[in-house]
Design a protein around this motif. Structure first.
Motif, PDB file in Angstrom:
ATOM      1  N   VAL A  17       0.854  -1.180   0.000  1.00 16.22           N
ATOM      2  CA  VAL A  17       0.000   0.000   0.000  1.00 16.22           C
ATOM      3  C   VAL A  17       0.889   1.229   0.000  1.00 16.22           C
ATOM      4  O   VAL A  17       1.672   1.445   0.927  1.00 16.22           O
ATOM      5  N   VAL A  18       0.794   2.013  -1.064  1.00 12.81           N
ATOM      6  CA  VAL A  18       1.621   3.204  -1.220  1.00 12.81           C
ATOM      7  C   VAL A  18       0.688   4.419  -1.191  1.00 12.81           C
ATOM      8  O   VAL A  18      -0.231   4.516  -2.003  1.00 12.81           O
ATOM      9  N   PRO A  19       0.893   5.354  -0.252  1.00 16.43           N
ATOM     10  CA  PRO A  19       0.011   6.521  -0.160  1.00 16.43           C
ATOM     11  C   PRO A  19      -0.054   7.283  -1.481  1.00 16.43           C
ATOM     12  O   PRO A  19       0.966   7.484  -2.156  1.00 16.43           O
ATOM     13  N   ASP A  20      -1.257   7.670  -1.840  1.00 12.17           N
ATOM     14  CA  ASP A  20      -1.505   8.486  -3.035  1.00 12.17           C
ATOM     15  C   ASP A  20      -1.103   7.814  -4.341  1.00 12.17           C
ATOM     16  O   ASP A  20      -0.926   8.494  -5.348  1.00 12.17           O
ATOM     17  N   PRO A  25       1.790  -4.709  -6.556  1.00 11.13           N
ATOM     18  CA  PRO A  25       1.703  -6.149  -6.270  1.00 11.13           C
ATOM     19  C   PRO A  25       3.086  -6.753  -6.040  1.00 11.13           C
ATOM     20  O   PRO A  25       4.072  -6.342  -6.660  1.00 11.13           O
ATOM     21  N   LEU A  26       3.149  -7.714  -5.132  1.00 17.88           N
ATOM     22  CA  LEU A  26       4.377  -8.464  -4.910  1.00 17.88           C
ATOM     23  C   LEU A  26       4.012  -9.820  -4.319  1.00 17.88           C
ATOM     24  O   LEU A  26       2.862 -10.090  -4.018  1.00 17.88           O
ATOM     25  N   VAL A  27       5.010 -10.662  -4.168  1.00 18.89           N
ATOM     26  CA  VAL A  27       4.798 -12.019  -3.671  1.00 18.89           C
ATOM     27  C   VAL A  27       5.617 -12.223  -2.406  1.00 18.89           C
ATOM     28  O   VAL A  27       6.746 -11.744  -2.299  1.00 18.89           O
ATOM     29  N   ALA A  28       5.026 -12.931  -1.460  1.00 16.79           N
ATOM     30  CA  ALA A  28       5.732 -13.304  -0.237  1.00 16.79           C
ATOM     31  C   ALA A  28       5.700 -14.821  -0.120  1.00 16.79           C
ATOM     32  O   ALA A  28       4.702 -15.458  -0.436  1.00 16.79           O
ATOM     33  N   PHE A 100       0.981  -3.733   3.923  1.00 16.01           N
ATOM     34  CA  PHE A 100       0.571  -4.660   2.876  1.00 16.01           C
ATOM     35  C   PHE A 100      -0.864  -5.071   3.115  1.00 16.01           C
ATOM     36  O   PHE A 100      -1.345  -5.054   4.238  1.00 16.01           O
ATOM     37  N   ASP A 101      -1.539  -5.476   2.042  1.00 18.41           N
ATOM     38  CA  ASP A 101      -2.800  -6.169   2.213  1.00 18.41           C
ATOM     39  C   ASP A 101      -2.812  -7.377   1.292  1.00 18.41           C
ATOM     40  O   ASP A 101      -2.086  -7.432   0.306  1.00 18.41           O
ATOM     41  N   ALA A 102      -3.598  -8.373   1.697  1.00 19.09           N
ATOM     42  CA  ALA A 102      -3.676  -9.627   0.939  1.00 19.09           C
ATOM     43  C   ALA A 102      -5.041 -10.245   1.179  1.00 19.09           C
ATOM     44  O   ALA A 102      -5.688  -9.992   2.204  1.00 19.09           O
ATOM     45  N   ALA A 103      -5.476 -11.071   0.243  1.00 22.00           N
ATOM     46  CA  ALA A 103      -6.721 -11.808   0.427  1.00 22.00           C
ATOM     47  C   ALA A 103      -6.577 -12.745   1.625  1.00 22.00           C
ATOM     48  O   ALA A 103      -5.533 -13.371   1.813  1.00 22.00           O
ATOM     49  N   ILE A 104      -7.609 -12.827   2.433  1.00 20.95           N
ATOM     50  CA  ILE A 104      -7.558 -13.671   3.629  1.00 20.95           C
ATOM     51  C   ILE A 104      -7.548 -15.153   3.271  1.00 20.95           C
ATOM     52  O   ILE A 104      -6.855 -15.944   3.911  1.00 20.95           O
TER      53      ILE A 104
END
Length: 139
Positions: A17-20, A25-28, A100-104
């Protein structure tokens, strides 16, 4: 997701999540082993360099699916956006901050597998406390 009787591994799609700006997307890569039953290692692949690694308490990620948890350097909380339930992870260190956010759903599947390997409340049965103490005393 890959797993054995004592380990589980998964790749999780995240958005930085980048302001403005639009989220990046990235992978962990998530790794769990019965040898370290309280922890989940997360390697964030943020480019061509070596991944950035963090270690999370398994319980922190589990609780973070249903309610806000954590304080200080790591905070986790659920949210719902665009009809999709997501988990938010906020990290802070002397080198900077990231959210970060990701699908649960994929995270919940991975966590479920870790609890099949080591059930909740039985983590201490998988830790050789004497070996841990000896390792730290003679390093």
């Amino acid at each position: 997701m890959n797993s054995s009787d004592t380990t589980a591994t998964a790749e999780l799609g995240l958005r930085l999540v980048v302001p403005d700006r639009t989220a990046v997307p990235l992978v962990a890569r998530l790794d769990y082993t019965a040898n370290d039953p309280y922890a989940i290692k997360v390697a964030f692949h943020v480019g061509e360099d070596e991944p950035v690694e963090w270690i999370f308490a398994r319980e922190l990620l589990t609780v973070g699916i249903v309610r806000p948890v954590g304080e200080g350097d790591v905070r986790v909380w659920p949210s719902k956006g665009d009809g999709e339930r997501t988990i938010n992870i906020s990290l802070s260190s002397p080198f900077g901050q990231a959210q970060f956010d990701a699908a649960i759903s994929p995270l919940a599947e991975f966590l479920h597998r870790t609890y099949e390997i080591v059930p909740a409340g039985q983590e201490a049965d998988y830790v050789d406390l004497d070996a841990e103490i000896e390792q730290h005393l003679y390093q």
